[in-house]
Design an enzyme around this catalytic site. Structure first.
Site, mmCIF file in Angstrom:
data_model
loop_
_atom_site.group_PDB
_atom_site.id
_atom_site.type_symbol
_atom_site.label_atom_id
_atom_site.label_comp_id
_atom_site.label_asym_id
_atom_site.label_seq_id
_atom_site.Cartn_x
_atom_site.Cartn_y
_atom_site.Cartn_z
ATOM 1 N N MET A 1 -12.068 4.675 -1.566
ATOM 2 C CA MET A 1 -12.804 4.886 -0.318
ATOM 3 C C MET A 1 -13.503 6.231 -0.428
ATOM 4 O O MET A 1 -13.098 7.229 0.165
ATOM 5 C CB MET A 1 -11.841 4.826 0.873
ATOM 6 N N GLY B 1 0.968 -2.148 4.105
ATOM 7 C CA GLY B 1 1.579 -0.825 4.056
ATOM 8 C C GLY B 1 2.701 -0.686 5.052
ATOM 9 O O GLY B 1 3.892 -0.798 4.729
ATOM 10 N N MET C 1 -11.883 -5.713 4.015
ATOM 11 C CA MET C 1 -11.144 -4.828 4.923
ATOM 12 C C MET C 1 -10.978 -5.512 6.279
ATOM 13 O O MET C 1 -11.946 -6.008 6.852
ATOM 14 C CB MET C 1 -11.906 -3.509 5.126
ATOM 15 N N HIS D 1 -0.880 -1.062 -4.507
ATOM 16 C CA HIS D 1 -2.201 -0.752 -3.955
ATOM 17 C C HIS D 1 -2.274 0.745 -3.656
ATOM 18 O O HIS D 1 -1.462 1.279 -2.890
ATOM 19 C CB HIS D 1 -2.405 -1.586 -2.683
ATOM 20 N N ASP E 1 -4.532 3.835 -2.217
ATOM 21 C CA ASP E 1 -5.686 4.142 -1.372
ATOM 22 C C ASP E 1 -6.196 5.550 -1.635
ATOM 23 O O ASP E 1 -5.513 6.531 -1.350
ATOM 24 C CB ASP E 1 -5.288 3.994 0.098
ATOM 25 N N MET F 1 -8.888 8.356 -0.721
ATOM 26 C CA MET F 1 -9.797 8.715 0.377
ATOM 27 C C MET F 1 -10.337 10.127 0.168
ATOM 28 O O MET F 1 -9.597 11.032 -0.245
ATOM 29 C CB MET F 1 -9.044 8.656 1.701
ATOM 30 N N ASP G 1 -7.022 -6.429 3.333
ATOM 31 C CA ASP G 1 -6.373 -5.119 3.463
ATOM 32 C C ASP G 1 -6.506 -4.570 4.880
ATOM 33 O O ASP G 1 -7.612 -4.304 5.344
ATOM 34 C CB ASP G 1 -7.055 -4.174 2.452
ATOM 35 N N GLY G 2 -5.353 -4.387 5.541
ATOM 36 C CA GLY G 2 -5.326 -3.701 6.825
ATOM 37 C C GLY G 2 -4.727 -4.522 7.951
ATOM 38 O O GLY G 2 -5.207 -5.610 8.256
ATOM 39 N N GLY G 3 -3.649 -4.001 8.522
ATOM 40 C CA GLY G 3 -3.071 -4.616 9.715
ATOM 41 C C GLY G 3 -2.373 -5.946 9.489
ATOM 42 O O GLY G 3 -2.208 -6.725 10.422
ATOM 43 N N GLY H 1 -9.299 4.084 6.404
ATOM 44 C CA GLY H 1 -9.006 5.493 6.684
ATOM 45 C C GLY H 1 -7.540 5.743 6.980
ATOM 46 O O GLY H 1 -7.027 6.803 6.671
ATOM 47 N N PHE H 2 -6.874 4.758 7.556
ATOM 48 C CA PHE H 2 -5.479 4.983 7.973
ATOM 49 C C PHE H 2 -4.654 3.708 7.830
ATOM 50 O O PHE H 2 -5.183 2.609 8.010
ATOM 51 C CB PHE H 2 -5.438 5.428 9.448
ATOM 52 N N GLY H 3 -3.379 3.896 7.562
ATOM 53 C CA GLY H 3 -2.449 2.777 7.603
ATOM 54 C C GLY H 3 -2.040 2.526 9.042
ATOM 55 O O GLY H 3 -2.338 3.337 9.931
ATOM 56 N N GLY H 4 -1.393 1.407 9.279
ATOM 57 C CA GLY H 4 -0.803 1.133 10.582
ATOM 58 C C GLY H 4 -1.780 0.773 11.700
ATOM 59 O O GLY H 4 -1.434 0.863 12.869
ATOM 60 N N SER I 1 0.849 -1.186 0.000
ATOM 61 C CA SER I 1 0.000 0.000 0.000
ATOM 62 C C SER I 1 0.885 1.235 0.000
ATOM 63 O O SER I 1 1.600 1.510 0.966
ATOM 64 C CB SER I 1 -0.911 -0.002 1.230
ATOM 65 N N HIS J 1 -8.018 1.425 -4.785
ATOM 66 C CA HIS J 1 -9.039 1.162 -3.758
ATOM 67 C C HIS J 1 -9.762 2.480 -3.466
ATOM 68 O O HIS J 1 -9.197 3.370 -2.832
ATOM 69 C CB HIS J 1 -8.317 0.603 -2.514
#
Ligand code: DX5
Ligand code: ZN
Length: 221
Positions: free
Chosen positions: A71, A200, A140, A36, A38, A40, A178-180, A145-148, A11, A69
């Site tokens: 959003m 990411g 998801m 990827h 993102d 937003m 996607d995510g974490g 909304g946010f990475g990390g 990401s 992606h």
């Protein structure tokens, strides 16, 4: 898109935007299969990133497919601009689109792989009448909304259930998560049925991107 081996999709949200050209070259050299991106809008998610112009800048240097992606609320208004900017895959959130089949058809008619994205608490039931039309599902595993952010555990079961639905209704359909995702959970995420791993923070916080991507790939075998 190939199905047997895992695809790693870094990401770019976590990349150094002041050095994007070098970051693209570095991440592709490190073994990324897709990039990827993102997008937003500050409405669908509480954050802002970039639009079609940003994607077209990335496209100038990327050789790997761009996985966009969206959003956004009303993503249907932006399919053509992102297609023109060079997207190879576009996912829209099912929570944001009223006439999802029409939007999917529009994406596919532009020669782009079409995906439906689902927030962590959105039921897989929402896929029932659209799954036969799509190329991939983006599950998801954090609230977008946010990475990390931290991977939400209940999503593991959702991936397993999604895999079963795909096998029955559309075996060609890929599952992207996607995510974490990090080195501690990627193995079970893959085992649950994931075809495309988005990551990411785990990749971009390290100096040697290639080393992390290789570790991820090894854990996914
Ligand atoms: C979150 C984005 C993700 C995110 C992934 O809204 O859709 O793509 O950037 O980043 P990590 O791997 O850091 O959770
Ligand atoms: Zn994303």
């Amino acid at each position: 898109m190939k199905k047997n081996s895992v695809l790693i999709a870094p990401s770019m949200l976590s990349a150094d935007f002041a050095n994007l050209k070098e970051e693209i070259e570095k991440i592709e050299k490190a073994g990324a299969d897709l990039l990827h991106l993102d997008i937003m809008d500050g409405h669908f998610v509480p954050n802002l990133t970039f639009g079609p112009y940003g994607v077209s800048c990335i496209k100038k240097y990327a050789t790997k497919p761009l996985d966009v992606h969206l959003m956004l609320t009303n993503p249907e208004d932006f399919i053509k601009p992102f297609a023109d900017a060079g997207a190879n895959m576009i996912s829209v959130h099912i929570e944001a689109v009223l006439h999802i089949q029409r939007t999917i058809e529009e994406i596919k008619n532009l020669g782009i792989k079409a995906g439906v994205a689902l927030n962590p608490a959105t039921s897989l039931d929402t896929l029932k009448y659209i799954i036969s039309y799509i190329d991939f599902i983006l599950i998801m595993s954090v609230n977008p909304g946010f990475g990390g952010q931290k991977f939400l555990k209940p999503v593991l079961k959702k991936i397993e259930e999604c895999k079963k639905i795909c096998q029955k209704e559309n075996p060609e359909c890929l599952i992207e998560v996607d995510g974490g995702i990090d080195l501690s959970n990627v193995k079970e995420i893959r085992k649950a049925g994931t075809d495309i791993v988005v990551s990411g923070n785990t990749i971009f916080r390290e100096k040697d991107y290639g080393k992390v991507i290789k570790k991820m790939r090894d854990l996914c075998r």
